[in-house]
Design a protein around this motif. Structure first.
Motif, PDB file in Angstrom:
ATOM      1  N   ILE A 238      19.084  38.706  19.222  1.00  0.00           N
ATOM      2  CA  ILE A 238      18.714  39.715  20.589  1.00  0.00           C
ATOM      3  C   ILE A 238      19.099  41.185  20.188  1.00  0.00           C
ATOM      4  O   ILE A 238      19.577  41.249  18.739  1.00  0.00           O
ATOM      5  CB  ILE A 238      19.846  39.359  21.642  1.00  0.00           C
ATOM      6  N   ASP A 239      18.536  42.001  20.787  1.00  0.00           N
ATOM      7  CA  ASP A 239      18.723  43.418  20.741  1.00  0.00           C
ATOM      8  C   ASP A 239      19.516  44.054  21.667  1.00  0.00           C
ATOM      9  O   ASP A 239      18.850  44.277  22.737  1.00  0.00           O
ATOM     10  CB  ASP A 239      17.368  44.246  20.351  1.00  0.00           C
ATOM     11  N   ILE A 240      20.873  44.279  21.458  1.00  0.00           N
ATOM     12  CA  ILE A 240      21.703  44.983  22.384  1.00  0.00           C
ATOM     13  C   ILE A 240      22.260  45.917  21.856  1.00  0.00           C
ATOM     14  O   ILE A 240      23.659  46.543  22.110  1.00  0.00           O
ATOM     15  CB  ILE A 240      22.784  43.891  22.751  1.00  0.00           C
TER      16      ILE A 240
ATOM     17  N   ALA B 295      23.145  40.013  16.532  1.00  0.00           N
ATOM     18  CA  ALA B 295      22.588  41.466  17.049  1.00  0.00           C
ATOM     19  C   ALA B 295      23.083  42.290  16.208  1.00  0.00           C
ATOM     20  O   ALA B 295      23.879  42.237  15.370  1.00  0.00           O
ATOM     21  CB  ALA B 295      23.126  41.713  18.508  1.00  0.00           C
ATOM     22  N   HIS B 296      22.425  43.345  15.992  1.00  0.00           N
ATOM     23  CA  HIS B 296      22.924  44.718  15.235  1.00  0.00           C
ATOM     24  C   HIS B 296      23.410  45.803  16.281  1.00  0.00           C
ATOM     25  O   HIS B 296      23.001  45.912  17.397  1.00  0.00           O
ATOM     26  CB  HIS B 296      21.919  45.328  14.683  1.00  0.00           C
ATOM     27  N   GLN B 297      24.233  46.621  15.502  1.00  0.00           N
ATOM     28  CA  GLN B 297      24.717  47.861  16.401  1.00  0.00           C
ATOM     29  C   GLN B 297      24.764  48.821  15.697  1.00  0.00           C
ATOM     30  O   GLN B 297      25.649  48.890  14.519  1.00  0.00           O
ATOM     31  CB  GLN B 297      25.972  47.576  17.078  1.00  0.00           C
TER      32      GLN B 297
ATOM     33  N   VAL C  22      25.103  42.112  12.636  1.00  0.00           N
ATOM     34  CA  VAL C  22      24.613  41.611  11.494  1.00  0.00           C
ATOM     35  C   VAL C  22      24.234  42.794  10.415  1.00  0.00           C
ATOM     36  O   VAL C  22      23.914  42.505   9.207  1.00  0.00           O
ATOM     37  CB  VAL C  22      23.384  40.952  11.826  1.00  0.00           C
ATOM     38  N   ARG C  23      24.257  43.754  10.782  1.00  0.00           N
ATOM     39  CA  ARG C  23      23.907  45.054   9.671  1.00  0.00           C
ATOM     40  C   ARG C  23      25.306  45.304   8.925  1.00  0.00           C
ATOM     41  O   ARG C  23      25.227  45.931   7.980  1.00  0.00           O
ATOM     42  CB  ARG C  23      23.426  46.471  10.346  1.00  0.00           C
ATOM     43  N   PHE C  24      26.449  44.441   9.301  1.00  0.00           N
ATOM     44  CA  PHE C  24      27.362  44.602   8.278  1.00  0.00           C
ATOM     45  C   PHE C  24      27.037  43.970   6.899  1.00  0.00           C
ATOM     46  O   PHE C  24      27.842  44.085   5.901  1.00  0.00           O
ATOM     47  CB  PHE C  24      28.831  43.663   8.698  1.00  0.00           C
TER      48      PHE C  24
ATOM     49  N   HIS D 198       9.719  45.757  15.178  1.00  0.00           N
ATOM     50  CA  HIS D 198       9.170  46.260  14.155  1.00  0.00           C
ATOM     51  C   HIS D 198       9.873  46.395  12.894  1.00  0.00           C
ATOM     52  O   HIS D 198       9.656  47.116  11.898  1.00  0.00           O
ATOM     53  CB  HIS D 198       8.957  47.875  14.501  1.00  0.00           C
ATOM     54  N   ARG D 199      11.262  45.788  13.025  1.00  0.00           N
ATOM     55  CA  ARG D 199      11.841  45.672  11.678  1.00  0.00           C
ATOM     56  C   ARG D 199      11.532  44.195  10.877  1.00  0.00           C
ATOM     57  O   ARG D 199      11.378  43.415  11.332  1.00  0.00           O
ATOM     58  CB  ARG D 199      13.301  45.438  11.979  1.00  0.00           C
ATOM     59  N   ASP D 200      11.656  44.505   9.585  1.00  0.00           N
ATOM     60  CA  ASP D 200      11.236  43.622   8.671  1.00  0.00           C
ATOM     61  C   ASP D 200      12.569  43.210   8.025  1.00  0.00           C
ATOM     62  O   ASP D 200      12.860  43.118   6.821  1.00  0.00           O
ATOM     63  CB  ASP D 200      10.377  43.880   7.634  1.00  0.00           C
TER      64      ASP D 200
HETATM   65  C1  3PG Z   1      16.250  50.718  18.462  1.00  0.00           C
HETATM   66  O1  3PG Z   1      17.195  51.256  18.793  1.00  0.00           O
HETATM   67  O2  3PG Z   1      15.076  51.273  18.578  1.00  0.00           O
HETATM   68  C2  3PG Z   1      16.250  49.279  17.930  1.00  0.00           C
HETATM   69  O3  3PG Z   1      17.594  48.563  18.194  1.00  0.00           O
HETATM   70  C3  3PG Z   1      16.123  49.021  16.407  1.00  0.00           C
HETATM   71  O4  3PG Z   1      16.890  49.825  15.753  1.00  0.00           O
HETATM   72  P1  3PG Z   1      17.005  50.424  14.506  1.00  0.00           P
HETATM   73  O5  3PG Z   1      15.762  51.828  14.615  1.00  0.00           O
HETATM   74  O6  3PG Z   1      18.189  51.242  14.184  1.00  0.00           O
HETATM   75  O7  3PG Z   1      16.217  49.472  13.578  1.00  0.00           O
END
Ligand code: 3PG
Length: 415
Positions: free
Chosen positions: A23-25, A63-65, A121-123, A167-169
């Motif tokens: 998810i993207d939160i 998820a990433h933060q 997950v970006r840790f 858009h992230r790979d």
């Molecule tokens: C955003 O905030 O646009 C998305 O969560 C992607 O984040 P990012 O640009 O840090 O990859």
């Protein structure tokens, strides 16, 4: 299946299955209090999580933060778990691990209907955008990364509901689809299908309002929508407008120019020059600008801007002109505010444009963190046709690119 991608309806009975769900939160965090400043993305993906849980799946959320590109602001996902628990009305478990032994044990202990959110997950370095842009791993290679190799064996199915990160790979977005049967979640389905349908045949005139400070994305999109003819008109605001004005050798004030150079956006002045020479008849530039002096808003027409100011907004005449164009349009895409709308003396341009979005009969589509914040600030959330949780993803999509996550999901939909 929609657009070659499975939806949750295509999974059949998922009771007892472990579903790995990205998810993207990613939300602004107040680091002093540890609280989230907005929860709109969490609200938006709650229906997918609820549905998976109600169907008896064991749900593992990834998820990433924070972003390594602009903010160096990684933060734990612990506050998000609390908000999700409140929204869903049951406890969402959380663990301060992504794919180590603790996280894997927590996944094995899940019961039917349970939901577990893993930490940011970006840790994991391999999940960072810097890693993505330097290493350019293929999706097959992403499937070999630590995070996918450790978690995929514990999962039966993969769901991506993170259109805002499409858009992230990166491995949690594009790697699992190489191994697990995959589908898009309800939010992804809604966002992707809405913008796809809209881009196929936008009602004319179709107007793009481009402002804000995410310059590379804005210029890339502008070239595509102008060259392909999707945009009948582009209204410029914010830093985008200042760069265009500078490219036409117009005085925008030393403060404005210094800001462009300091942000490493000087290279875009030539890009703007080139775009304007090809498509100038469809690009509208401000006819006046505003700056703030001792807390008071000042405005002047182009050609009369004092040499030392830093522009913080479009002027009132420009705002009125943009309003009329938006009222006359039948489709309007908006990305980025017209100025520093967070402060009262510099919010007029953004406020006028947003009011026009509410008043027009055109179908309005808006995306990106700042644009959503402005919509919330002016209480217009119910008056915009479609609010996309993604900013960068929407821009890349409108640029005509195949989004990496869409490509990966098509692959995973064939497993
Ligand atoms: C955003 O905030 O646009 C998305 O969560 C992607 O984040 P990012 O640009 O840090 O990859």
């Amino acid at each position: 299946m929609r657009f070659g991608i499975r939806t949750l309806d295509d999974f059949g009975d998922i009771r007892g299955k472990t579903v790995l769900c990205r998810i993207d939160i990613n939300q602004p965090v107040d680091r002093a209090t540890g609280k989230l400043k907005s929860i709109n993305r969490i609200q938006a993906c709650a229906p997918t999580i609820r549905e998976l849980s109600e169907k008896g799946a064991r749900v593992v959320l990834m998820a990433h933060q924070g972003s390594d590109i602009e903010y160096k602001n990684y933060y734990t996902t612990a506050p998000h778990a609390k908000v999700l628990s409140e929204l869903l009305g049951f406890e969402v478990k959380w663990i301060d691990d992504v794919c180590g032994p603790a996280a894997r044990d927590a996944i094995r202990e899940l019961e039917d209907g349970d939901v577990l959110l893993l930490d940011n997950v970006r840790f994991m370095a391999e999940e960072q955008t810097l890693f993505e842009t330097k290493l350019c791993l293929t999706h097959e290679q992403q499937a070999q990364t630590q995070v996918v190799q450790k978690l995929a064996p514990l999962g039966d199915l993969y769901v991506c509901d993170a259109f805002a990160a499409a858009h992230r790979d990166q491995p949690t977005l594009c790697g699992f689809e190489q191994i697990l049967p995959s589908a898009m979640g309800r939010l992804f389905e809604k966002e992707y299908c809405t913008v796809s349908a809209l881009m196929e045949e936008p009602k004319r005139p179709c107007v793009f309002v481009l402002g804000g400070a995410k310059i590379a994305d804005a210029f890339q999109m502008m070239r595509t929508v102008l060259s392909k003819g999707s945009a009948d008109r582009v209204l410029t605001g914010g830093l985008v407008a200042n760069i265009f004005l500078a490219s036409q050798n117009v005085e925008i004030g030393k403060g404005s120019l210094d800001f462009i150079m300091k942000s490493n956006y000087g290279q875009f002045i030539d890009v703007a020059k080139d775009l304007y020479s090809s498509y100038g008849d469809r690009i509208t530039l401000p006819v006046d600008l505003a700056w703030v002096e001792n807390g008071v808003r000042r405005e002047a027409g182009i050609g009369e801007i004092p040499k030392d100011i830093g522009a913080v907004d479009i002027g009132g005449q420009t705002a009125a002109m943009y309003r009329q164009t938006i009222l006359d349009a039948r489709t309007v895409f908006v990305n980025g505010p017209a100025g520093v709308f967070e402060q009262e003396p510099s919010e007029l341009g953004t406020k006028e444009i947003w009011r026009a979005l509410a008043d027009t009969e055109a179908f309005t589509v808006l995306g990106g963190g700042d644009s959503i914040t402005a919509t919330e600030k002016y209480g217009l959330t119910d008056r915009i046709g479609y609010i996309c949780t993604g900013g960068g993803a929407l821009i890349r999509f409108l640029s005509g690119e195949e989004l990496p996550v869409v490509k990966a999901l098509r692959h995973g939909s064939r497993i």
